[in-house]
Design an enzyme around this catalytic site. Structure first.
Site, PDB file in Angstrom:
ATOM      1  N   CYS A 142      41.655  33.923  -4.104  1.00 54.87           N
ATOM      2  CA  CYS A 142      41.588  32.827  -5.071  1.00 54.87           C
ATOM      3  C   CYS A 142      42.902  32.070  -5.174  1.00 54.87           C
ATOM      4  O   CYS A 142      43.956  32.544  -4.767  1.00 54.87           O
ATOM      5  CB  CYS A 142      41.246  33.357  -6.469  1.00 54.87           C
ATOM      6  SG  CYS A 142      39.695  34.238  -6.566  1.00 54.87           S
ATOM      7  N   ASN A 199      43.467  35.325  -9.861  1.00 54.48           N
ATOM      8  CA  ASN A 199      43.748  35.567  -8.444  1.00 54.48           C
ATOM      9  C   ASN A 199      44.202  37.011  -8.313  1.00 54.48           C
ATOM     10  O   ASN A 199      45.168  37.414  -8.952  1.00 54.48           O
ATOM     11  CB  ASN A 199      44.822  34.612  -7.942  1.00 54.48           C
ATOM     12  CG  ASN A 199      45.324  34.953  -6.541  1.00 54.48           C
ATOM     13  OD1 ASN A 199      46.495  34.809  -6.251  1.00 54.48           O
ATOM     14  ND2 ASN A 199      44.440  35.412  -5.678  1.00 54.48           N
ATOM     15  N   GLY A 200      43.525  37.778  -7.495  1.00 52.56           N
ATOM     16  CA  GLY A 200      43.890  39.170  -7.295  1.00 52.56           C
ATOM     17  C   GLY A 200      42.681  40.074  -7.433  1.00 52.56           C
ATOM     18  O   GLY A 200      41.536  39.633  -7.371  1.00 52.56           O
ATOM     19  N   GLY A 202      40.770  29.658  -1.039  1.00 50.63           N
ATOM     20  CA  GLY A 202      39.378  29.941  -1.340  1.00 50.63           C
ATOM     21  C   GLY A 202      38.524  28.730  -1.066  1.00 50.63           C
ATOM     22  O   GLY A 202      38.762  27.668  -1.637  1.00 50.63           O
TER      23      GLY A 202
END
Length: 536
Positions: A69, A170-171, A95
């Site tokens: 992301c 994100n992650g 993404g």
């Protein structure tokens, strides 16, 4: 990350380019358009001897690493939604399957979430007009190898007793499944299969009085990697996990604070880079300015090495280092560690280009574009028969025969995952008349899967985890093969690796995971997370 994926469902999404849209004023009920995408299971069969094999049913789509992301947020700008769309466009490489924006206009939240590319979803002025407000957060998404569903597209929104709350992530949380299981047992109703939803529930259930304390309370329960952007009725919030595995930067545009995954998103809108959000830091932006909170015990950062190797755009600056210059340095060290007697250095475009330049500069071997990339072929291009699928790599890459024919060439690529694409590229060079093909990888062998937001195959499908160097060379059909060493990566970054506590997250090369892997250690890895099969 899709928690179905974390639970072990490895179906690669083929769809995600549709024009389905979820536009809603989130102060009232809304219905989400159901959308179903086809999926296939990727398999890898190790090959015994035989150089340059062409009789393999090779999974080319599965032979790459994908970042999950990218996030973006802006506060107090009259064109917040449009600026966010432009910022997301710069983060598109992080993404390509879905994008979303949530804004707040002082009274209501507005959301647009789309499957497909940012340019397809947010280039229409009518779409931007449906996103009024001076605060916005946005998200681009790659769903790893789980389903791409509109209900999983971020930012996710929830109505709390303190007001609205939207978050983009994100992650990957390495305890996301465990937390989800406990929340559901306690009565939570889940609507998605993404670990980001866990954050919404944790914030909602916190008993703290102030919202920021509730947010921090939720963060304390999380393990793994996260860079978050969130918006409330009054605030834009950013947070980075205690080790800083995933990147997040703070910028400013005409005095309006910005949060973004990479500096390239600041550059595209003419914003000024202020600083990196520090590991374990929570940034709160409101009418009073920018506040910094450090709610966790101080830890040495361990950012992800693959941001430098592959994920970040080469024009970004990550952790104070130019990504482009670092990748050139990888190639320079690689040339010293794995020299080759050759006539020309050829990058595997596009990600192998900076390392190939560095390899050429150090080795003195001329650099040439021996492979031309077609930028207009997407992952969803129809490949109906095996004969056509076998041509898949040529649809994305074409040999430049005038450079390759009769030459001893050094192919430089950024990484090697399953090796299936490398087989095709080596054979393409031989078909174009290359006399010798020497393969050089500007990263160490990938021997362990990632659980922090990178889509990697299971360990038994990683070529370097199941083959030694010579059998890898035979498998891809090269005359020689060499990788950059782990120590070489650190030297290129200007340091020596601390074996007790490495300065970077390098577990995909070493098996030294920086956090607990709670979900994998527990018994939750086989559970089915969603009983709803959505169909268009």
């Amino acid at each position: 990350m899709d928690l179905d994926t974390a639970a072990g469902f490895h179906a690669a999404a083929l769809g995600g380019q549709g024009s389905h849209m979820d536009a809603s004023h989130l102060d009232g009920p809304h219905l989400e358009d159901p959308h179903h995408v086809a999926a296939h299971h990727a398999t890898y069969e190790p090959a015994g001897g035989g150089e340059g094999r062409t009789d393999l049913n090779l999974d080319l789509d599965g032979d790459t690493l994908r970042e999950e992301c990218g996030v973006f947020g802006i506060f107090n700008h009259p064109d917040a939604a449009a600026i966010t769309a432009i910022g997301l466009h710069a983060l598109q490489h992080r993404g390509q399957e879905a994008a979303g924006i949530v804004t707040f206009d002082g009274r209501r939240f507005h959301s647009e979430r789309r499957l497909g590319l940012v340019g397809d979803a947010f280039s229409d002025a009518r779409v931007i007009a449906r996103l009024p407000g001076h605060i916005a957060v946005g998200h681009v998404r790659y769903s790893t190898t789980g389903e791409t569903l509109l209900r999983n597209v971020q930012p996710l929104f929830a109505e709390l007793d303190a007001g609205g709350f939207a978050v983009g992530h994100n992650g990957n949380l390495t305890n996301g499944l465990t937390l989800r299981k406990q929340l559901v047992r306690d009565g939570a109703i889940t609507q998605s299969t993404t670990d980001t939803e866990v954050i919404l529930h944790l914030v909602a259930r916190s008993k703290k009085n102030r919202f920021i304390d509730r947010f921090i309370d939720a963060l304390r329960a999380l393990e793994g990697a996260y860079a978050l952007v969130a918006v409330t009725n009054k605030k834009l919030i950013g947070a980075r996990d205690p080790l800083g595995i995933r990147p997040l930067v703070l910028g400013s545009l005409d005095g309006c604070p910005i949060l973004a995954s990479e500096t390239c998103a600041l550059d595209i809108i003419g914003a000024r880079y202020v600083r990196d959000v520090e590991n374990g830091e929570v940034i709160v932006i409101d009418e009073e300015g920018v506040q910094s909170f450090k709610p966790f015990p101080e830890m040495a950062p361990r950012p992800c090495l693959f941001e430098y190797i592959y994920f970040a755009r080469p024009d970004s600056v990550v952790g104070g280092r130019s990504v482009y210059q670092v990748r050139k340095s990888f190639g320079q060290v690689l040339a010293a560690e794995g020299p080759a007697d050759a006539d020309v250095v050829v990058p595997v475009p596009d990600s192998g280009v900076p390392a190939a330049i560095g390899f050429s500069q150090t080795s003195g071997i001329p650099y040439e574009l021996g492979i031309i990339r077609n930028h207009y072929v997407g992952r969803t291009f129809i490949q109906p028969t095996q004969t056509v699928r076998d041509q898949g790599v040529r649809m994305k890459h074409s040999a430049n025969r005038s450079v390759v024919e009769g030459k001893r060439i050094v192919l430089v690529d950024d990484s090697l995952v399953r090796g299936t694409t490398s087989v095709k590229i080596v054979q393409m060079m031989r078909d174009a008349g290359a006399r010798e093909v020497h393969f050089r990888i500007a990263a160490p062998p990938i021997t362990h899967p990632d659980f922090y937001g990178i889509d990697t195959p299971d360990r038994d499908k990683l070529l370097a985890a199941t083959h030694d160097l010579e059998s890898m060379r035979r498998y891809i059909g090269a005359d020689s093969l060499a990788f950059l060493s782990v120590e070489g990566v650190y030297r290129a970054l200007g340091c020596e690796r601390d074996p007790v506590r490495p300065q970077f997250s390098d577990h995909y090369f070493t098996g030294d995971y920086p956090t607990a892997l709670t979900d994998r250690a527990g018994a939750v890895a086989s559970q089915q997370l969603s009983l709803l099969a959505e169909a268009s």
